[in-house]
Scaffold this motif. Sequence first.
Motif, mmCIF file in Angstrom:
data_model
loop_
_atom_site.group_PDB
_atom_site.id
_atom_site.type_symbol
_atom_site.label_atom_id
_atom_site.label_comp_id
_atom_site.label_asym_id
_atom_site.label_seq_id
_atom_site.Cartn_x
_atom_site.Cartn_y
_atom_site.Cartn_z
ATOM 1 N N ILE A 28 11.417 -9.358 -4.679
ATOM 2 C CA ILE A 28 11.515 -7.927 -4.371
ATOM 3 C C ILE A 28 10.285 -7.393 -3.650
ATOM 4 C CG2 ILE A 28 13.075 -7.449 -6.268
ATOM 5 C CD1 ILE A 28 10.672 -6.191 -7.762
ATOM 6 N N ASN A 29 9.178 -8.105 -3.734
ATOM 7 C CA ASN A 29 7.931 -7.627 -3.130
ATOM 8 C C ASN A 29 7.944 -7.892 -1.628
ATOM 9 O OD1 ASN A 29 5.371 -6.794 -2.578
ATOM 10 N ND2 ASN A 29 4.405 -8.624 -3.360
ATOM 11 N N LYS A 30 7.841 -6.834 -0.856
ATOM 12 C CA LYS A 30 7.889 -6.956 0.610
ATOM 13 C C LYS A 30 6.575 -6.573 1.286
ATOM 14 C CE LYS A 30 12.165 -8.112 0.327
ATOM 15 N NZ LYS A 30 12.452 -9.503 0.152
ATOM 16 N N GLN A 31 5.487 -6.483 0.513
ATOM 17 C CA GLN A 31 4.187 -6.158 1.103
ATOM 18 C C GLN A 31 3.815 -7.205 2.156
ATOM 19 O OE1 GLN A 31 2.091 -3.724 0.920
ATOM 20 N NE2 GLN A 31 2.731 -2.611 -0.872
ATOM 21 N N THR A 32 3.132 -6.772 3.190
ATOM 22 C CA THR A 32 2.667 -7.687 4.226
ATOM 23 C C THR A 32 1.541 -8.574 3.704
ATOM 24 O OG1 THR A 32 3.221 -6.070 5.907
ATOM 25 C CG2 THR A 32 1.706 -7.817 6.553
ATOM 26 N N GLY A 54 -1.234 -2.044 2.983
ATOM 27 C CA GLY A 54 -1.386 -2.218 1.539
ATOM 28 C C GLY A 54 -1.525 -3.675 1.133
ATOM 29 N N PHE A 55 -1.623 -3.873 -0.161
ATOM 30 C CA PHE A 55 -1.841 -5.202 -0.717
ATOM 31 C C PHE A 55 -0.945 -5.427 -1.921
ATOM 32 C CE2 PHE A 55 -5.738 -4.041 1.342
ATOM 33 C CZ PHE A 55 -6.172 -5.216 1.932
ATOM 34 N N TRP A 105 -11.927 -2.588 2.388
ATOM 35 C CA TRP A 105 -10.990 -1.796 3.182
ATOM 36 C C TRP A 105 -10.893 -0.337 2.746
ATOM 37 C CZ3 TRP A 105 -9.639 -6.843 1.718
ATOM 38 C CH2 TRP A 105 -9.594 -7.747 2.777
ATOM 39 N N GLY A 106 -11.577 0.013 1.687
ATOM 40 C CA GLY A 106 -11.519 1.378 1.188
ATOM 41 C C GLY A 106 -12.738 2.171 1.609
ATOM 42 N N ASP A 107 -13.074 3.151 0.786
ATOM 43 C CA ASP A 107 -14.202 4.027 1.133
ATOM 44 C C ASP A 107 -15.448 3.749 0.292
ATOM 45 O OD1 ASP A 107 -13.261 4.947 -1.269
ATOM 46 O OD2 ASP A 107 -12.904 6.997 -0.596
ATOM 47 N N MET A 108 -15.478 2.612 -0.363
ATOM 48 C CA MET A 108 -16.652 2.254 -1.168
ATOM 49 C C MET A 108 -17.690 1.583 -0.256
ATOM 50 S SD MET A 108 -16.909 -0.423 -4.367
ATOM 51 C CE MET A 108 -16.012 0.543 -5.550
ATOM 52 N N SER A 109 -18.943 1.966 -0.385
ATOM 53 C CA SER A 109 -19.988 1.336 0.407
ATOM 54 C C SER A 109 -21.300 1.389 -0.360
ATOM 55 C CB SER A 109 -20.143 2.031 1.765
ATOM 56 O OG SER A 109 -20.538 3.360 1.584
#
Length: 110
Positions: A28-32, A54-55, A105-109
Amino acid sequence: MVSACEQCGRNVLAKIHDIQLLSEFVTINKQTNRFIMSMQEEKVDAKDIDASNGFSLLVGPEGGISQNEEMFARSSGYVPIKIGSRILRTETAVIASLACIQYRWGDMSF
């Protein structure tokens, strides 16, 4: 998770699915971007990943995922990843992996 997201100002919650059979989940999982936490060493080139899609992260139970389960997931398009040499508990592996994804890939730095 809701409280933690409120505390840090995050307005999009990660999806945590109910426990299900591996065969159901991979179907069912269709994430790339589909990854499986693995003890196998495999390098993933981060620049080849389109994070906007997404992941999906597959983490096995305590004691790890079996070789047959990993082979099945890999044949279904999951890429094995390893975030270091330490063996982490299931709940710790999820948190550490999400932190790595958020950093890359997010906003953490730092």
